[in-house]
Design an enzyme around this catalytic site. Sequence first.
Site, PDB file in Angstrom:
ATOM      1  N   VAL A  25       1.200  -1.231  -0.061  1.00 55.89           N
ATOM      2  CA  VAL A  25      -0.143   0.238   0.084  1.00 55.89           C
ATOM      3  C   VAL A  25       1.046   1.537   0.439  1.00 55.89           C
ATOM      4  CG1 VAL A  25      -2.053  -1.318   1.037  1.00 55.89           C
ATOM      5  CG2 VAL A  25      -0.360   0.254   2.415  1.00 55.89           C
ATOM      6  N   LYS A  26       2.131   1.065  -0.473  1.00 54.96           N
ATOM      7  CA  LYS A  26       3.080   1.951  -0.036  1.00 54.96           C
ATOM      8  C   LYS A  26       3.085   3.170  -1.081  1.00 54.96           C
ATOM      9  CE  LYS A  26       4.649   1.823   3.917  1.00 54.96           C
ATOM     10  NZ  LYS A  26       3.920   0.999   5.302  1.00 54.96           N
ATOM     11  N   PRO A  27       3.756   4.072  -1.324  1.00 53.69           N
ATOM     12  CA  PRO A  27       4.025   5.008  -2.722  1.00 53.69           C
ATOM     13  C   PRO A  27       4.246   3.910  -3.686  1.00 53.69           C
ATOM     14  CG  PRO A  27       4.462   6.207  -1.332  1.00 53.69           C
ATOM     15  CD  PRO A  27       4.493   5.148  -0.529  1.00 53.69           C
TER      16      PRO A  27
END
Length: 396
Positions: free
Chosen positions: A194-196
């Site tokens: 879910v991170k960049p």
Amino acid sequence: MNELAINGGRPIRKTYLSYGRQDIDEEDIESVVKVLKGDFLTTGPSVREFEKKVSDYVGAKHAVAVASGTAALHMACFAAGIKEGDEVIVSPITFAASANCVLYCGGTPVFADIDPKTYNIDPKEIEKKVTSKTKAIIPVDFTGQSVDIDEIRRIAGKNNLIIIEDSAHALGSEYKGKKVGTKAQMTEFSFHPVKPVTSGEGGMVVTDDDELYKKMILFRSHGITRDKDLITHNEGPWYYEQIDLGYNYRITDIQCALGASQMNKIDKFISRRRDIAKTYNEAFKDVAEITTPCEAEFSNSGWHLYVIKLNLEKLTCTRKEIFEALQAENIGVNVHYLPVYLHPYYQKLGYQKGLCKNAEELYERMITIPLFPKMTDEDVSDVIDGVKKVINYYKR
């Protein structure tokens, strides 16, 4: 459509929309397949490629990739020399790893309260917590918004403290017009889905400090080295020595091939996140029952998370009821985070409720709504409609 789905009405969406999700394309898949067909599955050229792409992107001299963001924080604390008897100042509004990494090294996390507007650690509260035992500060760029790192650097410089910036949410974010990643002695990034950008699991620490870099390289792989300048003697080209106690925190080439490919798209991802956040800000600006995120002038967030704060005094229900009603509308909301010291494990260590009042008040009112690059305009509209539908039902 006015009847809540939780009460038997028709939900806003037919399918469930999660709060976050990776964006994987054919280029990413081909990069991973290439590694699977190649000679190195781990500790090979893809690791170095990924490290270089991230360090070049943020403008740092060195980068060390490891198996997770948690491993990266642990590695940074080790390199900083955190040990038993040391105190490290940490934000309470973060994932537990931001404080756990201090415990791994034998140190003591000291929680400083947040700014009630930005939700980031408040530099004034940091200054109050500094003692003769304080060794480091771990400020967290919560949701992607940069902390006031210059002010934190001032405090650290005055007290001879190390800064480990927890930028797990903030790859691609900016502070005063420059990418987050070069102001602290060490800056940590995470590559959870879910991170960049994602490598599946993975983390990285960037630094400009040559000595910290050498310590982290050793720590990542059992404290073992082949460096002729570090080993005591050399029996031959095969020879290596363990010169410190490290961990097997190595990341695979499979993961790093994905991460390196994702870095080719990071600017597109961040642009889309910012567009969605702007749409939310506009849509909710006149909804008196919620407060939208406040972004400091010095920050240009990459919007890892979008957190709304419920003005419960203007509602006839609890946060739990709003949360469950939105879930029933197929809007995948979440809560980030329970203040770390309220977890049962930390309570057993002696931390008590009331330690950080701003953080505790925020926790009771906060909800994370979906935001990720792969969201369509229709998805964004569904979230807006779902939030307004639920809020309108429960408003006073």
